[in-house]
Scaffold this motif. Structure first.
Motif, PDB file in Angstrom:
ATOM      1  N   ALA A 167       0.758  -1.092  -0.171  1.00 13.07           N
ATOM      2  CA  ALA A 167       0.084   0.081  -0.042  1.00 13.07           C
ATOM      3  C   ALA A 167       1.122   1.119  -0.121  1.00 13.07           C
ATOM      4  O   ALA A 167       1.863   1.388   0.754  1.00 13.07           O
ATOM      5  CB  ALA A 167      -1.088  -0.087   1.401  1.00 13.07           C
ATOM      6  N   VAL A 168       0.553   2.318  -0.617  1.00 12.60           N
ATOM      7  CA  VAL A 168       1.285   3.582  -0.691  1.00 12.60           C
ATOM      8  C   VAL A 168       1.502   4.029   0.617  1.00 12.60           C
ATOM      9  O   VAL A 168       2.719   4.944   0.827  1.00 12.60           O
ATOM     10  CB  VAL A 168       0.369   4.498  -1.688  1.00 12.60           C
ATOM     11  CG1 VAL A 168       0.485   4.249  -3.057  1.00 12.60           C
ATOM     12  CG2 VAL A 168      -0.976   4.791  -0.994  1.00 12.60           C
ATOM     13  N   HIS A 169       0.735   3.857   1.462  1.00 11.84           N
ATOM     14  CA  HIS A 169       0.897   4.535   3.015  1.00 11.84           C
ATOM     15  C   HIS A 169       1.758   3.264   3.927  1.00 11.84           C
ATOM     16  O   HIS A 169       1.995   3.631   5.221  1.00 11.84           O
ATOM     17  CB  HIS A 169      -0.594   4.588   3.792  1.00 11.84           C
ATOM     18  CG  HIS A 169      -1.524   3.216   3.967  1.00 11.84           C
ATOM     19  ND1 HIS A 169      -1.199   2.439   4.706  1.00 11.84           N
ATOM     20  CD2 HIS A 169      -2.381   3.311   2.953  1.00 11.84           C
ATOM     21  CE1 HIS A 169      -2.144   1.388   4.219  1.00 11.84           C
ATOM     22  NE2 HIS A 169      -2.938   1.963   3.480  1.00 11.84           N
ATOM     23  N   HIS A 170       2.383   2.097   3.501  1.00  9.01           N
ATOM     24  CA  HIS A 170       3.076   1.301   3.950  1.00  9.01           C
ATOM     25  C   HIS A 170       4.521   2.034   4.310  1.00  9.01           C
ATOM     26  O   HIS A 170       4.931   2.729   3.531  1.00  9.01           O
ATOM     27  CB  HIS A 170       3.277   0.055   3.257  1.00  9.01           C
ATOM     28  CG  HIS A 170       4.057  -1.261   3.897  1.00  9.01           C
ATOM     29  ND1 HIS A 170       5.181  -1.231   4.256  1.00  9.01           N
ATOM     30  CD2 HIS A 170       3.291  -2.185   4.557  1.00  9.01           C
ATOM     31  CE1 HIS A 170       5.525  -2.348   4.964  1.00  9.01           C
ATOM     32  NE2 HIS A 170       4.549  -3.034   4.955  1.00  9.01           N
ATOM     33  N   PRO A 171       5.088   1.677   5.433  1.00  4.80           N
ATOM     34  CA  PRO A 171       6.380   2.418   5.776  1.00  4.80           C
ATOM     35  C   PRO A 171       7.301   2.183   4.876  1.00  4.80           C
ATOM     36  O   PRO A 171       8.165   3.004   4.770  1.00  4.80           O
ATOM     37  CB  PRO A 171       6.571   2.024   7.244  1.00  4.80           C
ATOM     38  CG  PRO A 171       5.425   1.599   7.928  1.00  4.80           C
ATOM     39  CD  PRO A 171       4.445   1.124   6.532  1.00  4.80           C
ATOM     40  N   ALA A 220       7.019   1.647   1.641  1.00  5.63           N
ATOM     41  CA  ALA A 220       6.635   1.883   0.001  1.00  5.63           C
ATOM     42  C   ALA A 220       7.617   2.800  -0.464  1.00  5.63           C
ATOM     43  O   ALA A 220       7.570   2.930  -1.679  1.00  5.63           O
ATOM     44  CB  ALA A 220       5.062   2.422   0.143  1.00  5.63           C
ATOM     45  N   VAL A 221       8.308   3.567   0.294  1.00  5.30           N
ATOM     46  CA  VAL A 221       9.230   4.644  -0.432  1.00  5.30           C
ATOM     47  C   VAL A 221      10.545   4.036  -0.748  1.00  5.30           C
ATOM     48  O   VAL A 221      11.503   4.681  -1.187  1.00  5.30           O
ATOM     49  CB  VAL A 221       9.216   5.958   0.659  1.00  5.30           C
ATOM     50  CG1 VAL A 221       7.818   6.635   0.791  1.00  5.30           C
ATOM     51  CG2 VAL A 221       9.679   5.417   1.912  1.00  5.30           C
ATOM     52  N   ARG A 276      -4.173  -2.940  -0.663  1.00  6.31           N
ATOM     53  CA  ARG A 276      -4.488  -1.672  -0.520  1.00  6.31           C
ATOM     54  C   ARG A 276      -4.881  -1.151   0.872  1.00  6.31           C
ATOM     55  O   ARG A 276      -4.553   0.197   1.269  1.00  6.31           O
ATOM     56  CB  ARG A 276      -5.499  -1.424  -1.770  1.00  6.31           C
ATOM     57  CG  ARG A 276      -6.100   0.090  -1.847  1.00  6.31           C
ATOM     58  CD  ARG A 276      -6.820   0.117  -2.817  1.00  6.31           C
ATOM     59  NE  ARG A 276      -6.344  -0.194  -4.151  1.00  6.31           N
ATOM     60  CZ  ARG A 276      -6.852  -1.279  -4.889  1.00  6.31           C
ATOM     61  NH1 ARG A 276      -7.998  -2.184  -4.406  1.00  6.31           N
ATOM     62  NH2 ARG A 276      -6.450  -1.707  -5.896  1.00  6.31           N
ATOM     63  N   GLY A 313      -3.949  -2.414   3.697  1.00  2.00           N
ATOM     64  CA  GLY A 313      -2.918  -2.714   4.363  1.00  2.00           C
ATOM     65  C   GLY A 313      -2.732  -4.214   5.132  1.00  2.00           C
ATOM     66  O   GLY A 313      -2.072  -4.250   6.210  1.00  2.00           O
ATOM     67  N   GLY A 364      -2.930   3.368  -5.444  1.00  7.35           N
ATOM     68  CA  GLY A 364      -3.077   3.070  -3.947  1.00  7.35           C
ATOM     69  C   GLY A 364      -2.042   1.983  -3.679  1.00  7.35           C
ATOM     70  O   GLY A 364      -1.929   1.538  -2.576  1.00  7.35           O
TER      71      GLY A 364
END
Length: 310
Positions: free
Chosen positions: A171-175, A177-178, A232, A234, A249
């Motif tokens: 998910a894009v909000h997963h720690p 993901a960056v 998506r 999480g 997402g």
């Protein structure tokens, strides 16, 4: 004069009718004309084919021999003619392709359909699809195998289309993901989702996790749509093919040092049409999928030995 099918038809007609006069009537010929043709046939074959008297015509021993062969050859010739006519008027034979979940079926169908008709059959079971090709119900199968496993056994002829790493879908909000890539051990506390299959991938995943020092948590073996949903929101990390293009997402993140690898395979029936050309189309389709995946394309610049096979 050579023996022709029409000569055999005359001999059979006389035998079936029991007399030359009746045979002439059935064949639409005058009796003297049929008698003359029968004599020429007998001279060509070296002896009398019928004993003729006022009771009719009965085959001689030579006649019986000729009749036995005629009753095999005439139906076979008719069947050949009918089959040839059906073949001449039938549409061009197409490609019948089976596939498990993979990145190149759509692109391959698009390419092949420009030349011939294409029909497809999908299944989670590589064994089912392989059996269908062996039985002649399919011509080709697109499937995969863990990178370290051998080529499937059986009567099919196999070609490796690519060797790809397995990435993760987050998910894009997963720690994580960056991150440009992550260690498998960094995901030790996660639940997992993957699509089902009857190969060794689950075992390979478990061994990769063991090498990374952990036992994976819950593993959801579910359809693609549910995998994407759980990622998506999480609830799970999805193991995905490197060519996967994420939906909104979600992001694709490579695993460092490719602890899981997947070979795309093309199997074919020995009598399949255009084998070399279909193989080239499959590889070009995979190359296009790689180019569309920015993450994988960038990863390949740093990791040799992966991607479409030469």
């Amino acid at each position: 004069m050579d023996l022709e099918l029409r000569h055999l038809r005359i001999v059979r007609a006389v035998a079936d009718a029991g007399s030359v006069s009746k045979a002439a009537s059935l064949l639409g010929l005058a009796q003297p004309a049929l008698t003359s043709q029968l004599k020429r046939i007998e001279r060509m074959l070296g002896g009398a084919l019928f004993e003729r008297d006022r009771h009719g015509a009965r085959p001689t021993r030579l006649g019986e021999l000729v009749l036995a062969r005629a009753r095999v050859l005439l139906p076979a010739a008719k069947e050949l003619q009918e089959e040839a006519v059906r073949f001449a008027h039938a549409p061009s034979p197409g490609y019948r392709i089976g596939a498990t979940n993979g990145p190149i079926l759509g692109g391959l169908v698009d390419r092949l359909a420009a030349e011939r008709s294409v029909s497809t059959y999908t299944s989670w079971s590589a064994h089912e699809l392989t059996t269908m090709v062996e039985l002649g119900r399919l011509d080709y199968v697109l499937t995969g195998a863990c990178g370290d496993s051998g080529t499937p056994m059986g009567t099919l002829l196999w070609e490796t289309i690519s060797l790809d790493p397995v990435f993760v879908l987050l998910a894009v909000h997963h720690p994580l993901a960056v991150e440009k890539e992550v260690e498998l051990a960094d995901l030790a506390g996660e639940h997992w989702a993957l699509t089902p299959g009857d190969g060794c991938f689950n075992d390979c995943f478990a061994m990769a996790c063991a090498r990374a020092g952990f036992t994976p948590g819950t593993i959801y073996e579910i359809d693609v749509a549910t995998c994407l949903h759980l990622a998506r929101v999480g609830r799970a990390v999805v193991l995905c093919q490197a060519t996967h293009r994420p939906a909104p997402g979600l992001v694709v993140v490579p695993l460092k040092n490719a602890p899981l690898r997947w070979r795309q395979l093309l199997g074919r029936h020995p009598a399949a049409l255009d084998a070399a050309w279909v193989r080239v189309q499959a590889k070009q389709t995979h190359m296009e999928a790689v180019r569309r995946s920015r993450v994988y394309y960038d990863w390949l610049t740093r990791n040799a030995g992966f991607g479409t096979t030469p």
